[in-house]
Design an enzyme around this catalytic site. Structure first.
Site, PDB file in Angstrom:
ATOM      1  N   SER A 320       0.807  -1.083   0.000  1.00  0.00           N
ATOM      2  CA  SER A 320      -0.088   0.024   0.036  1.00  0.00           C
ATOM      3  C   SER A 320       0.980   1.061  -0.049  1.00  0.00           C
ATOM      4  O   SER A 320       0.696   2.152  -0.555  1.00  0.00           O
ATOM      5  CB  SER A 320      -1.030  -0.012   1.305  1.00  0.00           C
ATOM      6  OG  SER A 320      -1.759   1.316   1.116  1.00  0.00           O
ATOM      7  N   TRP A 323       2.584   1.542  -3.437  1.00  0.00           N
ATOM      8  CA  TRP A 323       1.561   2.016  -4.407  1.00  0.00           C
ATOM      9  C   TRP A 323       1.219   3.432  -4.468  1.00  0.00           C
ATOM     10  O   TRP A 323       1.047   3.999  -5.483  1.00  0.00           O
ATOM     11  CB  TRP A 323       0.211   1.272  -4.123  1.00  0.00           C
ATOM     12  CG  TRP A 323      -0.963   1.600  -5.033  1.00  0.00           C
ATOM     13  CD1 TRP A 323      -1.227   1.186  -6.242  1.00  0.00           C
ATOM     14  CD2 TRP A 323      -1.841   2.662  -4.751  1.00  0.00           C
ATOM     15  NE1 TRP A 323      -2.318   1.539  -6.741  1.00  0.00           N
ATOM     16  CE2 TRP A 323      -2.852   2.370  -6.168  1.00  0.00           C
ATOM     17  CE3 TRP A 323      -2.407   3.231  -3.950  1.00  0.00           C
ATOM     18  CZ2 TRP A 323      -3.765   3.361  -6.051  1.00  0.00           C
ATOM     19  CZ3 TRP A 323      -3.253   4.288  -3.909  1.00  0.00           C
ATOM     20  CH2 TRP A 323      -4.276   3.865  -4.981  1.00  0.00           C
ATOM     21  N   HIS A 324       1.162   4.101  -3.166  1.00  0.00           N
ATOM     22  CA  HIS A 324       0.888   5.542  -3.119  1.00  0.00           C
ATOM     23  C   HIS A 324       2.098   6.387  -3.727  1.00  0.00           C
ATOM     24  O   HIS A 324       1.691   7.585  -4.159  1.00  0.00           O
ATOM     25  CB  HIS A 324       0.891   5.905  -1.536  1.00  0.00           C
ATOM     26  CG  HIS A 324      -0.621   5.422  -1.339  1.00  0.00           C
ATOM     27  ND1 HIS A 324      -1.088   4.114  -0.551  1.00  0.00           N
ATOM     28  CD2 HIS A 324      -1.826   6.409  -1.081  1.00  0.00           C
ATOM     29  CE1 HIS A 324      -2.463   4.264  -0.420  1.00  0.00           C
ATOM     30  NE2 HIS A 324      -2.880   5.474  -0.731  1.00  0.00           N
ATOM     31  N   GLY A 325       3.225   6.033  -3.833  1.00  0.00           N
ATOM     32  CA  GLY A 325       4.124   6.780  -4.551  1.00  0.00           C
ATOM     33  C   GLY A 325       5.572   6.149  -4.454  1.00  0.00           C
ATOM     34  O   GLY A 325       5.909   5.331  -3.602  1.00  0.00           O
ATOM     35  N   PHE A 487      -0.938  10.026  -7.430  1.00  0.00           N
ATOM     36  CA  PHE A 487      -0.803   8.631  -6.830  1.00  0.00           C
ATOM     37  C   PHE A 487      -1.327   7.703  -7.508  1.00  0.00           C
ATOM     38  O   PHE A 487      -0.809   6.683  -7.846  1.00  0.00           O
ATOM     39  CB  PHE A 487      -1.198   8.579  -5.488  1.00  0.00           C
ATOM     40  CG  PHE A 487      -1.068   9.462  -4.494  1.00  0.00           C
ATOM     41  CD1 PHE A 487       0.380   9.835  -4.402  1.00  0.00           C
ATOM     42  CD2 PHE A 487      -2.082  10.147  -3.732  1.00  0.00           C
ATOM     43  CE1 PHE A 487       0.440  10.768  -3.144  1.00  0.00           C
ATOM     44  CE2 PHE A 487      -1.675  10.931  -2.812  1.00  0.00           C
ATOM     45  CZ  PHE A 487      -0.394  11.300  -2.426  1.00  0.00           C
TER      46      PHE A 487
END
Length: 487
Positions: A320, A323-325, A487
């Site tokens: 997670s 995935w966000h950055g 994102f």
């Protein structure tokens, strides 16, 4: 194109709605789907035309893999096709989102000197990639059938959810697309959808963008914050992010309702959560669903003992964060949440007796955990954490009030500066105190859909909607992108 722009509200949306329902009324569902896909591609390409080819290439690639899965019965062949599909999608995501980060870290750790051009991040690539990964996984499992290209292209490109979610599953969207009921305009759907859109627009324009003025200025000047200013700006950011992203989700779901679709819920009062686990059941719910369905459960979930469950949870939150950055800040953010959830899994009874106390502790933890999410570097993250507990409050007015004024109406500001200059700073602080009070009330109130169903169709509710829309529309002169577009 942005939802919170004049061209979208005054031009794009009326054309899209009229064309969609007109073609369906003429009993041309094929052309209606093609039209909706075309409008969605216009919506996506309006921001940057070069991104359009990435989206189209991704759609054709994944639909092609689905075609091959249909023609392949052998399990080994299907596994290879699934692997090819996963590699293609993750490879595309890695190149555009993580390649620069990978090269920079290779240079740092191995003392290299590799120079590559800065690769621009295509809008919404994280969202439409995850959506297509879920599609391939379900096709491999055999839980969904291979459909028409136009069904698939509508599913991926449907503009309300294309660039920032919610992450929709094929099996919950395409049956609606094929339903005759979707093709007929409904006054209730149009009114409820537009009302939800208005509430989301107001969240974004009137609340999130106003809070952003302070947040952006103070996060750029962390070194000069005192403790009270630091706590204030951290909580400002929590509210900004919530109203920005939940506002987008409300707008997306409202637009879906206007076209006859019900998109999945993405937020359920997350800032009232009593634990970090509870928070992730309420925040960005479609992402949590994806990670649990396609990572946590395939890894074994909670079926292989407590230790394995904790490891699986840690992996999920690490993914997670990544995935966000493409930043160590997001890795740290994911790890912090993962450790908190693991702690709650190991010690589920370590709680306060009172719900309010659990909510308060969870809220403080979340505020601290959002710091690496917002800061540009790890050093800024550590600096702001230190500022939060460093003491000293004398710079509160001097540090924040100057930024508060930037968000206020010019005429009001000038009047105060002339009529009562000694009370200007006090006025702005009271103004934002009231704003924060409104934010606290809103995050604890009933869902927007509940309010619309119970009160939104009354004369008073219609007046409120008209007032909010007018106020928000007038405020569109300072259009800003949504935070999750990054994102």
């Amino acid at each position: 194109m942005l939802f919170n722009s004049v061209i979208f509200i005054a031009v794009f949306l009326p054309i899209a709605l009229t064309g969609w329902f007109l073609l369906n009324r003429l009993k041309k569902p094929f052309y209606a789907k093609a039209f909706l896909t075309g409008m969605s591609l216009w919506f996506y390409g309006y921001y940057n035309l070069s991104y359009l080819w990435i989206l189209l290439g991704s759609i054709f690639f994944n639909y092609g893999v689905s075609c091959l899965l249909t023609r392949t019965d052998r399990s080994g062949g299907r596994r290879r096709l699934l692997g090819m599909g996963l590699a293609g999608n993750l490879g595309l995501l890695f190149y555009y989102k993580y390649f620069n980060f990978f090269v920079d870290n290779c240079n740092f750790f191995f003392h290299g000197n590799i120079v590559v051009e800065e690769i621009l991040l295509p809008l919404g690539i994280s969202f439409f990639t995850f959506q297509q990964l879920s599609y391939l996984a379900e096709r491999y499992r055999g839980t969904i059938a291979h459909g028409s290209f136009w069904d698939y292209s509508c599913f991926i490109s449907f503009f309300p959810q294309l660039v920032a979610g919610p992450i929709v599953l094929y099996q919950e969207f395409v049956p609606q697309l094929q339903s005759p009921g979707v093709r007929r305009p409904s006054w209730d759907s149009l009114y409820d959808g537009f009302s939800l859109f208005i509430l989301g627009l107001a969240k974004k324009v009137l609340l999130a963008d106003t809070l952003a003025v302070v947040v952006n200025a103070e996060f750029d000047n962390i070194l000069y914050l005192d403790a009270l200013s630091a706590w204030a700006v951290v909580f400002f950011f929590v509210f900004e992010l919530y109203f920005d992203f939940s506002g987008y989700s409300d707008m997306a779901r409202g637009l879906g309702r206007m076209f006859g679709f019900r998109l999945p819920e993405n937020f359920n009062a997350p800032l009232t959560a009593v634990s970090v686990k509870d928070f992730w059941r309420r925040w960005h719910m479609t992402l949590s669903r994806f990670l649990m369905t396609y990572i946590y459960f395939p890894l074994g979930g909670n079926r292989k003992g407590k230790a394995r469950q904790c490891l699986n949870l840690a992996v999920v939150f690490l993914v997670s964060g990544i995935w966000h950055g493409a930043s160590w800040n997001f890795v740290l953010w994911g790890c912090i949440h993962g450790l908190a959830v693991v702690w709650e899994t190991i010690f589920p009874k370590v709680r306060f007796r009172w719900k309010a106390a659990n909510q308060l502790v969870t809220g403080i933890f979340l505020a601290l955990a959002w710091v690496p999410f917002r800061c540009a570097t790890l050093s800024d993250t550590v600096l702001l954490w230190r500022k939060l507990f460093a003491g000293g409050y004398t710079g509160m007015f001097a540090g924040i009030c100057n930024q508060l004024q930037l968000a206020e109406n010019y005429a009001v500001r000038k009047f105060l500066e002339i009529a009562a200059p000694q009370y200007v700073n006090l006025f702005y602080m009271l103004n934002y105190t009231v704003l924060l009070g409104i934010c606290v009330i809103l995050v604890t109130r009933e869902k927007a859909e509940v309010w619309i169903a119970e009160k939104g169709r009354t004369a008073r509710g219609t007046f409120c909607m008209a007032t909010l829309f007018t106020w928000s529309f007038i405020s569109l002169s300072q259009v800003s992108i949504f935070l999750y577009f990054n994102f």
